[in-house]
Design an enzyme around this catalytic site. Sequence first.
Site, PDB file in Angstrom:
ATOM      1  N   ASN A 117     -50.993  11.170  50.430  1.00 39.37           N
ATOM      2  CA  ASN A 117     -52.169  11.687  51.138  1.00 39.37           C
ATOM      3  C   ASN A 117     -52.979  12.553  50.184  1.00 39.37           C
ATOM      4  O   ASN A 117     -52.426  13.141  49.244  1.00 39.37           O
ATOM      5  CB  ASN A 117     -51.700  12.540  52.330  1.00 39.37           C
ATOM      6  CG  ASN A 117     -52.855  13.076  53.150  1.00 39.37           C
ATOM      7  OD1 ASN A 117     -53.837  12.378  53.417  1.00 39.37           O
ATOM      8  ND2 ASN A 117     -52.757  14.334  53.551  1.00 39.37           N
ATOM      9  N   ASP A 159     -49.074  18.068  56.078  1.00 42.79           N
ATOM     10  CA  ASP A 159     -49.623  18.485  54.778  1.00 42.79           C
ATOM     11  C   ASP A 159     -48.585  19.262  53.955  1.00 42.79           C
ATOM     12  O   ASP A 159     -48.929  20.184  53.203  1.00 42.79           O
ATOM     13  CB  ASP A 159     -50.893  19.330  54.957  1.00 42.79           C
ATOM     14  CG  ASP A 159     -52.007  18.554  55.646  1.00 42.79           C
ATOM     15  OD1 ASP A 159     -52.125  17.345  55.394  1.00 42.79           O
ATOM     16  OD2 ASP A 159     -52.747  19.157  56.447  1.00 42.79           O
ATOM     17  N   SER A 207     -55.206  18.622  46.825  1.00 40.53           N
ATOM     18  CA  SER A 207     -53.816  18.270  46.523  1.00 40.53           C
ATOM     19  C   SER A 207     -53.577  16.820  46.910  1.00 40.53           C
ATOM     20  O   SER A 207     -54.061  16.369  47.954  1.00 40.53           O
ATOM     21  CB  SER A 207     -52.838  19.135  47.322  1.00 40.53           C
ATOM     22  OG  SER A 207     -53.079  20.507  47.109  1.00 40.53           O
ATOM     23  N   HIS A 262     -55.500  15.893  50.312  1.00 33.42           N
ATOM     24  CA  HIS A 262     -55.844  16.985  51.231  1.00 33.42           C
ATOM     25  C   HIS A 262     -56.757  17.974  50.500  1.00 33.42           C
ATOM     26  O   HIS A 262     -56.464  18.361  49.360  1.00 33.42           O
ATOM     27  CB  HIS A 262     -54.572  17.686  51.705  1.00 33.42           C
ATOM     28  CG  HIS A 262     -54.847  18.776  52.693  1.00 33.42           C
ATOM     29  ND1 HIS A 262     -55.200  18.509  54.009  1.00 33.42           N
ATOM     30  CD2 HIS A 262     -54.850  20.120  52.573  1.00 33.42           C
ATOM     31  CE1 HIS A 262     -55.398  19.657  54.638  1.00 33.42           C
ATOM     32  NE2 HIS A 262     -55.196  20.653  53.800  1.00 33.42           N
TER      33      HIS A 262
HETATM   34  C1  GAR Z   1     -61.455  14.090  52.281  1.00 31.59           C
HETATM   35  O1  GAR Z   1     -62.024  15.320  51.887  1.00 31.59           O
HETATM   36  C2  GAR Z   1     -59.941  14.221  52.384  1.00 31.59           C
HETATM   37  O2  GAR Z   1     -59.406  15.080  51.432  1.00 31.59           O
HETATM   38  C3  GAR Z   1     -59.792  14.788  53.778  1.00 31.59           C
HETATM   39  O3  GAR Z   1     -60.734  14.099  54.540  1.00 31.59           O
HETATM   40  C4  GAR Z   1     -61.844  13.743  53.716  1.00 31.59           C
HETATM   41  C5  GAR Z   1     -62.086  12.276  53.896  1.00 31.59           C
HETATM   42  O4  GAR Z   1     -63.273  11.893  53.251  1.00 31.59           O
HETATM   43  N1  GAR Z   1     -58.459  14.615  54.278  1.00 31.59           N
HETATM   44  C6  GAR Z   1     -57.841  15.495  55.054  1.00 31.59           C
HETATM   45  O5  GAR Z   1     -58.357  16.526  55.446  1.00 31.59           O
HETATM   46  C7  GAR Z   1     -56.412  15.141  55.402  1.00 31.59           C
HETATM   47  N2  GAR Z   1     -55.715  16.233  55.954  1.00 31.59           N
HETATM   48  P1  GAR Z   1     -63.624  10.356  53.021  1.00 31.59           P
HETATM   49  O6  GAR Z   1     -63.437   9.642  54.373  1.00 31.59           O
HETATM   50  O7  GAR Z   1     -65.053  10.387  52.613  1.00 31.59           O
HETATM   51  O8  GAR Z   1     -62.706   9.808  51.978  1.00 31.59           O
END
Ligand code: GAR
Length: 210
Positions: free
Chosen positions: A112, A150, A141, A114
């Site tokens: 994942n 997470d 991360s 994060h």
């Molecule tokens: C990203 O910033 C990712 O790190 C976060 O969601 C966004 C997705 O963006 N993920 C989380 O918060 C997971 N806990 P994207 O759909 O444009 O790739």
Amino acid sequence: MNKEQPLPIVVLVSGGGSNLQTIIDRIEDKTLNAKICAVICNKPDAYGIERAKKAAIPTEIIDHNQYDNRESFDAELTRCIEKYQPELIVLAGFMRILTDDFVNHFYGKMINIHPSLLPKYRGLHTHKRALEAGDSEHGLSIHYVSAELDGGPVILQKKVPILKNDTESSLAERVLVQEHIAYPQVIQWFSQGRLQLIDNQVIFDKSAVH
Ligand code: GAR
């Protein structure tokens, strides 16, 4: 596996899919030796699905609203993932809390990204929380997914300085730029057989990380 073969992956998304797009782009420009077997999404209207379709990648929608509970959703998700026999499951903005059974089933094969320097700011609104705390740095991360939200073993972190006039969106934007560099890089390490998880410890090029 033969390391010259592309690493078969599935990518799970819930939203815009900009991380998915960079994985597609790095595969196209051949800096990432992987093949996206499918993009799986829990939201029928997510733009990530359009990105996959444009790249002629098979898509699967498993709408969580159609399931009575997390167990039945995760059972269907497991069935769907296994159909494609991936070596790595890549969560790219997949915003679902997963059951322990699901996570344990794929432990060591699911990663994942994060937007925080874990263990800081698990969960949502990470940029806002870093700003409110007056932190001088933030970041991202990439970690193995474990039953703790997470909380799995961290593979790579990238720091991003917090600037004086940063807002939630300016900070999120700069973190995202780094996400787009880091995620394909980590997947390429998997493709090259450089990453392992042994006794919950991340091993990179045969040495323990951290
Ligand atoms: C990203 O910033 C990712 O790190 C976060 O969601 C966004 C997705 O963006 N993920 C989380 O918060 C997971 N806990 P994207 O759909 O444009 O790739």
